[in-house]
Scaffold this active site. Structure first.
Site, short mmCIF file in Angstrom:
data_model
loop_
_atom_site.label_atom_id
_atom_site.label_comp_id
_atom_site.label_asym_id
_atom_site.label_seq_id
_atom_site.Cartn_x
_atom_site.Cartn_y
_atom_site.Cartn_z
N CYS A 83 0.79 -1.22 0.00
CA CYS A 83 0.00 0.00 0.00
C CYS A 83 0.83 1.27 0.00
CB CYS A 83 -0.88 0.08 1.24
SG CYS A 83 -2.05 -1.24 1.38
N GLY B 140 1.54 -0.18 -4.97
CA GLY B 140 0.34 -1.00 -5.11
C GLY B 140 -0.39 -0.67 -6.38
N TYR C 190 14.42 -2.25 -1.50
CA TYR C 190 13.66 -2.43 -2.73
C TYR C 190 12.39 -1.61 -2.87
CZ TYR C 190 10.57 -4.79 -6.09
OH TYR C 190 9.70 -5.06 -7.10
N ASN D 114 -1.54 1.45 5.57
CA ASN D 114 -0.41 0.74 4.98
C ASN D 114 0.19 -0.14 6.06
OD1 ASN D 114 2.95 1.74 3.96
ND2 ASN D 114 1.86 -0.13 3.53
N GLY D 115 0.19 -1.44 5.83
CA GLY D 115 0.77 -2.36 6.81
C GLY D 115 -0.14 -3.55 7.04
#
Ligand code: SF4
Length: 602
Positions: A132, A158, A379, A232-233
């Site tokens: 996300c 995402g 990354y 997000n998570g």
């Protein structure tokens, strides 16, 4: 409508939510219309309310340092490593052993026979995927459009679905769809999101069904007022919280873990909304960077460990107009908006922006050990972003430099696996003195799916995305730099491709340690039996990918690379979560079966 959805609207503490809104008459783009049709039959049979909610769319040993060209990577990984040129600043010893998490019951013992290598090119690239990106804007006349631009910059986090919710002080509207941000939001669609506040979300799902139903922002109208959330998570105590809430009468609208936070807020017994939010956040465990919006306020918070990034920026008001405040997963989203980075939202902090300005409070003690996801620097995040107080580009280039110090090899050319290997390859080339060039060209216009040839040809998927530059590779000893090897299948295809283009030798160098454990904190990870490094030795992996040599960056080298030279925000090697390299998880327990159901049968 499913029974689950039908029941949703009657849950105590929650009022019905109209998910139809007024978008149905809009001239929507194709993807929008398709999504509308799907949601109409599957989701949108809910009652009207004031709110419009529209869904449209191992190195386990200490590793030596130095240019020890005579030694194999395996030999090197059995010795002590100093760091760069800064031998005084050796990071603390990392967890040296792979310790399985208490709830990691399904992690299989090492057994090579269990590896199920997928040779087909259905999923041509073998990468971990972030789930996300989130964005929030407060105090701008065109907040939805600003959020759209921010999400556009966060698209790499995402690509499955995206959504924006806006508020104008009275109404709260949201529009969500499947696909890319640019496919979902047009001028016409954005025009239906009025107001000076907005939050947005772009998603690749890790928890909950991969469907429009779970697209975010999730909006509910509770007894505490209208609330929209973008998360997000991954939460890791889902079962516990969910059971407790259901005992209290909550009925969940989605299968997303993010809804738990909103349900906790809705069921909180505190009087003030800000207290409800702080109280609810204190009850959940796991990874959450969130933005929330009511009719007239924006909230932003990070979990006490600070797993995921979340930054705050400001756009100076023109001609006496008040400043605009923005929040984003990565600072690259600020650049498009001409917003200036102010600071990170701190782990365990809840920031509120309202007409009274910016206020902050803690919902968790500062004593919680930090555990920022180091893979963001390896990354996920863009190199032009500053996360956890540090430029990603700086970390990634240093990873390449340290990799060259730890595992140099005589060669003619350093070639990155594009795009994610580029920055580390530049660092490797600079440190080793070996020339750098783009020996692999990536086709950026390949969609997520493409028509396969009638008769499958070997490595077709990878060749659609990457093509070797024969004139650069022919007759050369090549060092290939990539950021990770997950299953190993893609790496093997790339090695074969480079060799087929005439390379004399192919040496693979990876800018992080072997990935040996799944992530439970918001990253899509294959099961442990699919992680090649969890099941094979480095020499066995080398044989599998058919490289002449293979070496990974050491764990100590990685944390050094992410902290050296500029350690803002008190960043130190101990600040990071490195669980996918060590199996040592920063949270007390992990409710694996709820988070990654696919793993249970793995
Ligand atoms: Fe990041 Fe790995 Fe920790 Fe997951 S387990 S949060 S990917 S470092």
């Amino acid at each position: 409508m499913s029974e689950r959805m039908a029941a949703t609207v009657e849950g105590p503490g929650l009022k019905p939510v109209d998910t139809m809104g007024d978008i149905r008459g809009a001239e929507a783009p194709r993807s929008l219309r398709e999504a509308t049709a799907r949601t109409t039959t599957e989701i949108l049979d809910q009652k009207r309310s004031r709110m419009t909610n529209v869904m449209v769319g191992q190195e386990q040993q200490q590793i030596p340092f130095g240019n020890d060209k005579q030694k194999t990577p395996q030999q090197q990984q059995q010795q002590q490593i100093p760091f760069g040129n800064d031998k005084q600043k050796a990071p603390r010893q990392q967890q040296q052993q792979q310790i399985p998490c208490g709830n990691d019951k399904q992690i299989a013992p090492r057994n090579d026979k269990q590896i199920d290598i997928e040779e087909e090119d259905v999923t041509p690239f073998d990468k971990l995927r972030e789930e996300c990106g989130i964005m929030a804007v407060y105090g701008h006349p065109d907040a939805a459009r600003m959020t759209y631009w921010g999400l556009y910059a966060l698209q790499h986090r995402g690509q499955e679905s995206a959504g924006i919710a806006s508020a104008d002080g009275h109404e709260l509207n949201d529009i969500k769809g499947m696909g890319l941000v640019s496919e979902i939001f047009t001028d016409e669609v954005l025009a239906r999101l009025p107001g000076s506040m907005a939050i947005g979300h772009t998603r690749y799902s890790t928890t909950g069904d991969s469907a429009l139903l779970n697209a975010q922002p999730i909006s509910v109208e509770s007894t505490k007022g209208l609330i929209a959330i973008a998360h997000n998570g991954n939460l890791v105590n889902l079962g516990n919280s969910k059971e407790r809430l259901e005992r209290d009468g909550a009925v969940f609208q989605t299968t997303s873990d993010s809804e738990i936070i909103v349900q906790l807020i809705a069921h909180s017994r505190c009087n003030m909304l800000v207290d409800c939010i702080a109280n609810s956040l204190a009850q959940v465990e796991g990874a959450f960077s969130i933005v929330m919006m009511t009719r007239n306020r924006i909230f932003a918070a990070r979990d006490p460990h600070g797993f995921r990034p979340l930054s705050m920026g400001r756009i100076a008001g023109v001609d006496g107009a008040p400043d605009t405040f923005v929040f984003a997963s990565e600072t690259c989203a600020f650049d498009l908006l001409h917003a200036k980075y102010e600071r990170d939202v701190k782990p365990g902090e809840l920031v509120m922006v309202s007409e009274d300005g910016v206020t902050s409070r803690r919902f968790a003690p500062e004593t919680t050990p930090p555990a920022s996801c180091i893979f963001e620097h390896v990354y996920f995040a863009r190199p032009d972003s500053r996360i956890f107080g540090r430029w990603v580009q700086q970390s990634r280039e240093e990873m390449g430099r340290q990799l060259a110090r730890e595992s140099s090899v005589d060669a003619d050319l350093v070639v990155p696996v594009p795009d994610s290997g580029v920055t580390a390859a530049l660092g490797y080339a600079a440190e080793s003195g070996i020339p750098f060039n783009f020996g692999l060209i990536r086709n950026h216009y390949v969609g997520r799916t493409f028509i396969q040839p009638e008769q499958r040809t070997r490595d077709f998927g990878v060749r659609m995305k990457l093509n070797p530059v024969r004139s650069l590779l022919e007759g050369k000893r090549i060092i290939l730099i990539d950021d990770s090897i997950i299953r190993g299948t893609t790496s093997r295809k790339i090695v074969r491709m480079v060799r087929a283009a005439g390379a004399k030798e192919v040496h693979m160098r990876i800018s992080c340690p072997p990935t040996v454990s799944p992530c439970f904190y918001g990253v899509d990870t294959p099961s442990k039996r699919e992680l090649i490094a969890a099941n094979k030795s480095i020499e066995e992996i080398r044989q599998f990918i058919e490289a002449d040599s293979l070496a990974y960056l050491s764990l100590v080298g990685l944390t050094y690379s992410c902290t050296t030279k500029e350690a803002a925000n008190g960043l130190s090697p101990a600040s990071f979560c490195t669980a996918c390299y060590t199996g040592v998880y920063p949270t007390q327990w992990v409710d694996v079966e709820d988070i990654l159901p696919a793993m249970v049968g793995a």
